[in-house]
Design an enzyme around this catalytic site. Structure first.
Site, PDB file in Angstrom:
ATOM      1  N   SER A  80      48.421  61.713  71.315  1.00 51.36           N
ATOM      2  CA  SER A  80      49.115  60.918  70.290  1.00 51.36           C
ATOM      3  C   SER A  80      49.118  61.548  68.901  1.00 51.36           C
ATOM      4  CB  SER A  80      48.512  59.516  70.219  1.00 51.36           C
ATOM      5  OG  SER A  80      47.128  59.571  69.937  1.00 51.36           O
ATOM      6  N   GLU A 112      51.739  48.392  56.052  1.00 50.10           N
ATOM      7  CA  GLU A 112      50.285  48.309  55.978  1.00 50.10           C
ATOM      8  C   GLU A 112      49.748  49.593  56.585  1.00 50.10           C
ATOM      9  OE1 GLU A 112      51.962  47.146  58.569  1.00 50.10           O
ATOM     10  OE2 GLU A 112      50.869  48.250  60.112  1.00 50.10           O
ATOM     11  N   LYS A 138      53.688  58.217  65.107  1.00 55.30           N
ATOM     12  CA  LYS A 138      54.093  57.100  64.247  1.00 55.30           C
ATOM     13  C   LYS A 138      55.466  57.294  63.599  1.00 55.30           C
ATOM     14  CE  LYS A 138      49.817  54.742  63.498  1.00 55.30           C
ATOM     15  NZ  LYS A 138      48.766  55.616  64.071  1.00 55.30           N
TER      16      LYS A 138
END
Ligand SMILES: *Cc1c(COP(=O)(O)O)cnc(C)c1O
Length: 409
Positions: free
Chosen positions: A391, A124, A102
């Site tokens: 990930s 968010e 991210k």
């Protein structure tokens, strides 16, 4: 014959085939137009990419390794009915700063925020991973940061709430609806409508109105570009298959995109199969949803007969979303990417398996991809190669996984 490459999307209207677009209230159109213009300039500005590359190298720890998972490969070979078993490689996004992919997106959008002369970001978050990555980028770049988070998630993901606060961000609990990610996203969009002049909204995946799905994909595509180079170096060619889990779809889009025109490379997206394929029991819109509009763009959405967004379930908070990025909808319909789903139970097994064969505790999201990768590797030939996007790391999930595995304290 000059067929348009499938990678040449979206078009100027933000459409990936039929999907994507800009379905937002009028108050947001000006902000999205500004963002499109700023990004169009940044996209061709070498100085912008040089600065991001520098941050990626010195702050994130890129390039992340491509790791040959020998013991996991051995396991896949041991269960292969055809005496096959491809070599399994892991792209180690779990080793990126803050523990997942991210950060690739939040730093890129943080630099865009600066370029627009804005001083505040909002985000968010569901499990809190995107919130932490946003708070990290904000601290590093000297921006104010407010993170919207469903009140239920604030309770469930206490550690990430503390991390965000330590990084100087303000966490805003959202009490509407199911008090989870979808509601936090609604609230963040509402904030942005009243604050666009000085605030940039960093969406956390390849979702939302144009240009977000394109921008987030472009920032995450560093994963796929590195993987291509690393595969050439490691085994002298491209992999036969690439596998990634799909929540909103950003880690998958990031590793898939640079391979999209290499049609001999199989691309496989893995959604959250949850408890069952019944309504409300999973989070697999590409497998079980219908086209519809959610959070500003047209894509596959889990919805009831009236078009109301359905409740979702997954053991992994990061996959627990009823929509998916519009480019994935396009790749699904065009047949370029194959989408499948993995149940909570199979993901949990794979979580333990990766921990015990390789000494890597994956995120529960990632564990969905592990399950599919092992299964697929077993059905491939021994001289083939399969790459899985690892990930994120599982530190955030060990408590929940221990509970689900009945390991007690
Ligand atoms: C957030 C998250 C995901 C799901 O988001 P995508 O946008 O689909 O990538 C997957 N894995 C990890 C580790 C995450 O933190």
């Amino acid at each position: 014959m000059s067929a348009t490459p499938i990678s040449a999307v979206p078009n100027e209207l933000g459409r990936f085939g039929d999907y994507g677009g800009v379905f937002v209230p009028e108050t947001l159109v000006a902000a999205l137009t500004q963002l499109s213009e700023v990004y169009a300039e940044a996209r061709i500005d070498h100085a912008f990419w040089d600065e991001l590359e520098h941050l990626n190298r010195t702050f994130v720890g890129r390039a992340t390794p491509l790791y040959r998972a020998d013991r996991l490969t051995e396991h896949a070979r041991s269960i292969s009915a055809s005496s096959g078993g491809a070599t399994i490689w892991l792209k180690r996004e779990d080793l990126a700063h803050t523990g997942a992919h991210k950060i690739n997106n939040t730093l890129g959008q943080g630099l865009l925020t600066r370029r627009m002369g804005k001083k505040r970001i909002i985000a968010e978050t569901g499990a809190g991973q995107h919130g932490v990555a946003s708070a990290t980028a904000a601290a590093h770049l000297g921006l104010e940061c407010d993170v919207y988070m469903g009140a239920e998630d604030v309770r469930r993901q206490h550690l990430n709430v503390v991390r965000m606060k330590m990084l100087g961000a303000n966490v805003v609990p959202v009490d509407s609806g199911s008090r989870t990610l979808k509601d936090a996203t609604n609230e963040a969009m509402r904030d942005w409508m009243g604050s666009v002049d000085g605030t940039h909204y960093i969406i956390g995946s390849v979702v939302g109105p144009h240009p977000f799905p394109m921008i987030v994909r472009d920032f995450q595509a560093v994963i796929g570009r590195e993987t291509r180079d690393q595969c050439r170096e490691a085994f002298g060619g491209l992999p036969d298959a690439v596998v990634a889990c799909v929540g909103g779809g950003s880690n998958a889009a990031g590793i898939f995109y640079p391979f999209v025109d290499d049609t001999h490379v199989a691309l496989v997206g893995v959604e959250a199969g949850g408890r069952s394929s019944g309504a409300g029991d999973h989070a697999a819109p590409l497998s079980h949803g219908q086209p519809g509009v959610l959070h500003g763009s047209l894509s596959y959405v889990l919805q009831d007969d009236q078009g109301q967004t359905s409740d979702v379930h997954s053991c992994s908070a990061g996959l627990d979303y009823p929509g998916v990025g519009p480019e994935h909808a396009y790749w699904k319909d065009s047949g370029r990417v194959e989408y499948t789903s993995v149940s909570d139970a199979a993901a949990l097994d794979a979580f333990t398996q990766l921990a015990r064969t390789e000494g890597i505790i994956p995120a529960l999201e990632t564990a969905h991809a592990v399950a599919e990768t092992v299964c697929r590797a077993a059905s491939m030939a021994r001289n083939q190669h399969i790459v899985m996007n690892c990930s994120g790391r599982g530190d955030k999930d060990v408590q929940e996984a221990a509970r689900l595995l009945g390991m007690g304290d």
